[in-house]
Design an enzyme around this catalytic site. Structure first.
Site, short mmCIF file in Angstrom:
data_model
loop_
_atom_site.label_atom_id
_atom_site.label_comp_id
_atom_site.label_asym_id
_atom_site.label_seq_id
_atom_site.Cartn_x
_atom_site.Cartn_y
_atom_site.Cartn_z
N HIS A 356 0.79 -1.32 0.05
CA HIS A 356 0.02 -0.07 0.00
C HIS A 356 0.95 1.25 -0.07
CE1 HIS A 356 -3.99 -1.53 0.38
NE2 HIS A 356 -3.67 -2.33 1.11
N LYS A 545 -8.75 13.52 4.54
CA LYS A 545 -7.90 12.18 4.44
C LYS A 545 -6.75 12.14 5.54
CE LYS A 545 -6.85 13.17 0.28
NZ LYS A 545 -6.82 12.03 -0.50
N ARG A 546 -6.17 11.06 5.82
CA ARG A 546 -5.01 11.11 7.10
C ARG A 546 -4.09 12.29 6.77
NH1 ARG A 546 -0.21 8.31 6.88
NH2 ARG A 546 -0.90 7.36 4.98
N LYS A 551 0.57 13.97 1.29
CA LYS A 551 -0.79 14.29 0.77
C LYS A 551 -1.14 15.79 0.62
CE LYS A 551 -2.46 10.11 3.10
NZ LYS A 551 -3.15 9.42 1.93
N THR A 653 -8.76 6.14 -2.02
CA THR A 653 -10.10 5.56 -2.26
C THR A 653 -11.17 6.78 -2.01
OG1 THR A 653 -10.25 4.88 0.07
CG2 THR A 653 -9.76 3.01 -1.48
N LYS A 657 -14.83 7.88 -3.78
CA LYS A 657 -16.07 8.31 -3.22
C LYS A 657 -16.62 9.64 -3.58
CE LYS A 657 -14.34 5.56 0.87
NZ LYS A 657 -13.36 5.68 2.00
#
Length: 808
Positions: A356, A545-546, A551, A653, A657
């Protein structure tokens, strides 16, 4: 699957549970007890279907999937299970008949504290799809007492609080103490010869008891039920009576307390050796209990382990469960008496590994000395695996020392868990096309050269029944009207039919109205929860998100600061109202991530207090982001921020969504964004920034962020403002990290290099937003082409290419 309950049947069943299980009459019932009674009714239904499923599977001798993940982010289960079982309407009616609002009862349920981010949510989606597709499967994890943590924002900063989810959410758990397993830590080894064979005897170890707590998983439109097995840690001695009798009350319970620490929280801080030790204990406890359990059940059915790999496949979700490989070897050799070669053949053909991440710091490495002391027999087996694998590597690459070092399972006093998974498994898969290509050509290039057929791709997917049909009932109704029914729930590619309505002005207007209603509903929810009033006339621009530097939440903040400064430069300029929504948890020991949260909140306060921004610009940090919050937010979002540094995000993911709910993506060509672009084209998303190969080339050439800073006045003002901060709170460390990092590469994730292109993408998005019909057309195309990202497709690919199991 037939409707099993009328409203009257359901009401009677719920009342029965209240009386028999809780001794509560109708006049004394409250929301919590009503929730628990509803959960028990559904639990009984699933348990019955589960027993029938097990009988069918055992009669057919089907191969079973064992999905091991250190987290399963399940969210709330009451509505989901009722929906999947086909009794949601009956349950709603029964709750209303009893004088309560079903929405209030569903809101009573806490999110199960069994996961944190995308890894855990993916595992939950896959369990749903495996069950819906009729695949015999069990998920395995730990039964965390307090989850990861409940986030509170105090004075703009993240504060971590315990998340006691089991007080109410534990209604779903079925404890099975009769199926307990023993897990052993520490001790010493003794070698003895018996019957002409060398046997290893483990002695003087510390024992921790693993108690299984099962959560039944219902599939949609099927009687098939699978199980999520969660392990609780207990000491074999709950109390030392001698110490207690002598008045040493704390010491008397110390052994039990230390054992229970193993399943107390998810991801304890491992910046100190005690944290590392606890994490290692968690991982081994989890896999040892799991492997012992499934081996025991296999022998009960078949009487031998020789065919174990033919009837079982163990999927490792990331490296956390990697010790399943040496643990299975231990059981096969030490307890079943197989030779190394026999045990290795069974193990390698039983295990598959999903990677991952390409981030080196996330490819787990454990100190060799820690494994030696905590798990002496496991260390012996890992060491032997490493030596044998290293020999094969040296032979294949003609003793190239650099390659040997890169591929080693044990090297420099460390055990490399990703390399252990590659050595000991039958398949390695990435989770998006780009990610898998990077694994094949870079991260695991040499391993792929040795065994190219082992490396596969399965792009991630999401549970579209939860994330569209349940979360967005208005959109679901529109889809059913346009496609002639709800067949897309089991055939998600049916969503493609929506494309034919791209020229229908009435359909596009209805889609816009649904989004508007969802925005207003979300705004009401936020106001109830926090008192914050969202401007529903603004673009809902969302990044949830985390919190991690790659990110690039900080890049988003930089663009907002630029907009804020431009608004001050020219207060009369045309300005489309804009609401920026953030949601994220930072790991407790991740200081930079916590600083970014503090910066977001400082900026939000500054903008909120500035009269010039009223009705134009708003920034809101959503506290304690979780699945249930996401279920309200995704339908309301209009813009999806997927802006990671190209080549760093494995898949994502959340991007799927948002797309499925009609939000438009601003993003880099990273992770599954690449495959989203394949089906959407440039015209239906807003791409920007360096590509993965350009990132690599720029870094090889010696990336200097200060050059961008010096020649771009807008960027320079933004970075300087980060240094100076807001409201008296300065962020000099973030400033230095962007320009002059003393602890590593400056601007490691290349925010400054992508800043100008990112601002341009935001401007293009705002310009597109001005034409409502065009925007809604783009939104419709996103929804229509999202079916490929359904988890049902992903799971079917695993079943066909890795697991070799049948499915619907």
């Amino acid at each position: 699957m037939q409707q099993l309950y009328t409203v009257q049947d359901m009401e009677e069943a719920i009342r029965g549970k209240l009386r028999l299980n809780y001794g509560i009459s109708e006049k004394d019932v409250n929301e919590e007890y009503l929730f628990k009674a509803c959960a028990l009714v559904l639990r009984d239904m699933m348990a019955l279907h589960g027993a029938e499923t097990m009988e069918r599977v055992e009669r057919a001798h089907e191969r079973r999937v064992h999905y091991l993940s250190l987290e399963f982010l399940m969210g709330r289960s009451l509505m989901k299970n009722a929906y999947n079982l086909g009794v949601l309407e009956a349950m709603n009616g029964a709750i209303e008949n009893m004088g309560f609002k079903s929405a209030d009862i569903f809101e009573m349920e806490p999110d199960a504290g069994l996961g944190n981010g995308g890894l855990g949510r993916l595992a939950a989606c896959y369990l749903d799809s495996m069950t819906t597709l009729g695949i015999p499967a069990t998920g395995y994890s730990l039964c965390y007492e307090l989850g990861i943590f409940k986030q509170r924002i105090v004075d703009g900063q993240q504060v971590e609080l315990p998340d006691d989810w089991k007080a109410v959410g534990g209604a779903w758990l079925i404890a099975k103490p009769e199926e307990r397993e023993e897990v052993h830590f520490g001790g010493k080894l003794r070698e003895v010869w018996r019957d002409g064979h060398l046997h290893v005897v483990h002695e003087d170890y510390n024992t921790v008891i693993a108690i299984p707590c099962d959560m039944e998983i219902a599939g949609y439109g099927t009687d098939h039920v699978n199980t999520l097995r969660l392990w609780e840690a207990r000491s074999p001695r709950t109390l030392d009576m001698a110490l207690f009798s002598s008045g040493q009350y704390v010491r008397a319970t110390e052994e039990q307390t230390m054992a229970q620490t193993i399943t107390k929280i998810l991801y304890p801080n491992d910046e100190h050796m005690e944290g590392k030790s606890l994490r290692l204990k968690q991982q081994y406890f989890f896999v040892s209990a799991t492997v012992q359990s499934l081996v025991r059940k296999h022998v009960e059915v078949y009487g031998t382990l020789k065919n174990f790999h033919e009837k079982n496949v163990i999927q490792i979700n990331d490296t956390h469960p990697a010790m399943v490989i040496p643990e299975l070897m231990r059981i096969l050799m030490d307890e079943a008496g197989y030779s190394w070669n026999e045990a290795w053949e069974i193990t390698r053909n039983s295990v598959a590994y999903t990677n991952h991440t390409v981030l080196s710091e996330a490819l787990e490495r454990w100190p060799q000395t820690l494994i030696e002391s905590l798990l002496p027999r496991i260390w012996q087996i890992i060491d032997e695996i490493g030596k044998r694998y290293q020999k094969s590597v040296e032979e294949f690459f003609h003793h190239n020392n650099a390659i040997t070092e890169k591929m080693a399972v044990v090297w420099g006093g460390e055990v490399r868990m990703a390399n252990l998974c590659i050595a000991g498994g039958s398949a390695v898969n990435g989770v998006s096309a780009l990610h898998t290509e990077i694994l094949r050509t870079d991260v695991f290039r040499e391993a792929c050269q040795m065994e190219p057929a082992k490396f596969k791709n399965v792009t991630n997917g999401i549970d579209h029944r939860r994330w569209l049909a349940q979360s967005n009932p208005g959109l679901h109704a529109l889809i059913c009207d346009l496609t002639g029914g709800d067949s897309y729930l089991l055939q998600p590619m049916e969503l493609q039919k929506l494309d034919q309505y791209a020229g229908d002005a009435q359909v596009l207007a209805r889609l816009g109205s649904i989004k508007r209603e969802n925005k207003e509903a979300f705004a009401r929810s936020v106001k109830r929860g926090s008192g914050v009033v969202l401007n529903t006339d603004g673009i809902f621009d969302v990044q949830v998100k985390r919190l991690h530097e790659y990110k690039r939440q900080l890049l988003n903040v930089m663009q907002i600061i630029a907009s804020y400064q431009q608004l001050h430069d020219d207060p009369n300029r045309d300005f489309t109202p804009h609401v920026y929504l953030f949601g994220a948890k930072a790991a407790p020991g991740y200081k930079v991530a916590k600083d970014i949260i503090r910066l977001i909140n400082a900026l939000a306060r500054q903008i909120d207090s500035d009269p010039l921004c009223r009705g134009k610009l708003q920034v809101v940090f959503l506290e304690n982001y979780c699945v249930s919050l996401a279920e309200k937010l995704m339908p309301a979002a209009e813009v999806s921020q997927q802006i990671s540094t190209a080549g760093k995000e494995a898949s994502g993911t959340g991007n799927m969504k948002f797309m499925m709910n009609g939000a438009l993506t601003i993003g880099t060509l990273d992770g599954a964004n690449v495959e989203m672009h394949d089906v959407l084209g440039d015209e239906n998303m807003f791409l920007f920034g360096l590509h993965a190969d350009e990132v690599a080339d720029m870094k090889r050439g010696g990336y200097d962020p200060s050059l961008f800073y010096q020649r771009d006045e807008t960027l320079r003002r933004v970075v300087d403002q980060i240094r100076d901060g807001f409201g008296g709170v300065r962020f000099e460390e973030l400033y230095e990290r962007l320009l002059y990092n003393r602890y590593g590469a400056a601007d490691e994730y290349m925010l400054l290099a992508d800043f100008a292109a990112y601002c341009d993408a935001e401007h293009r998005m705002v310009a597109a937003y001005q034409d409502a019909e065009h925007w809604n057309r783009m939104s419709l195309h996103n929804i229509a082409r999202s079916g490929i990202f359904a988890a049902d497709r992903s799971v079917a690919e695993y079943a066909d290419t890795i697991w070799n199991v049948n499915h619907k």
